[in-house]
Design a protein around this motif. Structure first.
Motif, PDB file in Angstrom:
ATOM      1  N   VAL A 118       0.853  -1.189   0.000  1.00 29.98           N
ATOM      2  CA  VAL A 118       0.000   0.000   0.000  1.00 29.98           C
ATOM      3  C   VAL A 118       0.887   1.237   0.000  1.00 29.98           C
ATOM      4  O   VAL A 118       1.785   1.359   0.822  1.00 29.98           O
ATOM      5  N   ARG A 119       0.607   2.135  -0.940  1.00 26.31           N
ATOM      6  CA  ARG A 119       1.399   3.356  -1.067  1.00 26.31           C
ATOM      7  C   ARG A 119       0.490   4.567  -0.948  1.00 26.31           C
ATOM      8  O   ARG A 119      -0.608   4.581  -1.486  1.00 26.31           O
ATOM      9  N   LEU A 120       0.982   5.574  -0.243  1.00 24.98           N
ATOM     10  CA  LEU A 120       0.224   6.803  -0.012  1.00 24.98           C
ATOM     11  C   LEU A 120       0.862   7.932  -0.810  1.00 24.98           C
ATOM     12  O   LEU A 120       2.091   8.109  -0.773  1.00 24.98           O
ATOM     13  N   PHE A 121       0.025   8.687  -1.533  1.00 26.73           N
ATOM     14  CA  PHE A 121       0.494   9.774  -2.385  1.00 26.73           C
ATOM     15  C   PHE A 121      -0.220  11.062  -2.018  1.00 26.73           C
ATOM     16  O   PHE A 121      -1.404  11.059  -1.705  1.00 26.73           O
ATOM     17  N   ARG A 122       0.540  12.169  -2.065  1.00 30.39           N
ATOM     18  CA  ARG A 122      -0.016  13.518  -1.937  1.00 30.39           C
ATOM     19  C   ARG A 122       0.474  14.325  -3.113  1.00 30.39           C
ATOM     20  O   ARG A 122       1.678  14.458  -3.323  1.00 30.39           O
ATOM     21  N   ASP A 123      -0.449  14.849  -3.880  1.00 30.11           N
ATOM     22  CA  ASP A 123      -0.123  15.692  -5.035  1.00 30.11           C
ATOM     23  C   ASP A 123       0.885  15.034  -5.965  1.00 30.11           C
ATOM     24  O   ASP A 123       1.817  15.678  -6.456  1.00 30.11           O
ATOM     25  N   GLY A 124       0.737  13.739  -6.190  1.00 29.32           N
ATOM     26  CA  GLY A 124       1.575  13.021  -7.139  1.00 29.32           C
ATOM     27  C   GLY A 124       2.867  12.466  -6.583  1.00 29.32           C
ATOM     28  O   GLY A 124       3.582  11.757  -7.282  1.00 29.32           O
ATOM     29  N   SER A 125       3.201  12.760  -5.342  1.00 26.36           N
ATOM     30  CA  SER A 125       4.442  12.273  -4.744  1.00 26.36           C
ATOM     31  C   SER A 125       4.135  11.226  -3.680  1.00 26.36           C
ATOM     32  O   SER A 125       3.242  11.420  -2.854  1.00 26.36           O
ATOM     33  N   GLN A 126       4.905  10.152  -3.700  1.00 28.53           N
ATOM     34  CA  GLN A 126       4.724   9.115  -2.684  1.00 28.53           C
ATOM     35  C   GLN A 126       5.260   9.630  -1.358  1.00 28.53           C
ATOM     36  O   GLN A 126       6.398  10.081  -1.265  1.00 28.53           O
TER      37      GLN A 126
END
Length: 185
Positions: A118-126
């Motif tokens: 599971v990966r979390l991204f904010r505004d396109g950045s991991q």
């Protein structure tokens, strides 16, 4: 008389069997075209490898991508946790699920070696990642930390004149000292 009972029993079973066959064709409640809508209105989406980059670039939301497989036991227990916890955060969290069996090239490119990943991204950045089925409290704390950062960034963008935290000026370090026993050359 026994033959009549058997016939009646068989006649009673036939409609039930036909009903079971027909039930598989009826879409389940809350499902429409691969998108599952949970009670809060938030969506957990099945996304394709081709949509990965555009999905993770959603602005102003925490985007969670769950790499999973249908045959994976831990994936099956983690999926409902992600759905429930993302519903707690409402519109701030969006979850996308990618089946690694269908997206082998993407999984290889991103270095997915174990699932669930599971990966979390904010505004396109991991910004965070975890592998395996972890406790819901830990997932919730990871989501909360990232949503809080999103809210802080949003407040800064709304009020650019707000005072930034005072920074202490950087002072140069004195480099003339030497450890005991060593002499300057």
């Amino acid at each position: 008389m026994n033959s009549k009972r058997i016939l009646l029993c068989l006649c009673g079973l036939v409609p039930a069997v036909l009903l079971l066959v027909q039930c598989d064709k009826i879409p389940k409640f809350g499902e429409a075209g691969g998108t599952t809508v949970n009670d809060s209105g938030e969506q957990v989406r099945d996304i394709e490898a081709t949509d990965f980059d555009s999905f993770t670039a959603i602005k102003g939301k925490l985007v969670v991508v769950d790499f999973h497989a249908d045959w994976c036991g831990p994936c099956k227990t983690l999926g409902p946790k992600l759905k429930t916890i993302s519903a707690e955060f409402g519109d701030d969290v969006v979850v996308g699920k990618i089946n690694v069996d269908d997206a082998k090239n993407l999984a290889s490119r991103l270095g997915v070696s174990g699932i669930p990943d599971v990966r979390l991204f904010r505004d396109g950045s991991q910004v965070d990642r975890f592998v395996g089925d972890i406790p819901g409290t830990l997932i919730r704390s990871k989501f909360q930390a990232q949503v809080t950062l999103l809210e802080m960034a949003e407040k800064r963008s709304e009020d650019p004149d707000a005072e930034a935290p005072a920074e202490e000026p950087i002072q140069r370090m004195n480099k003339d000292w030497m450890p005991e026993g060593l002499e300057k050359r």
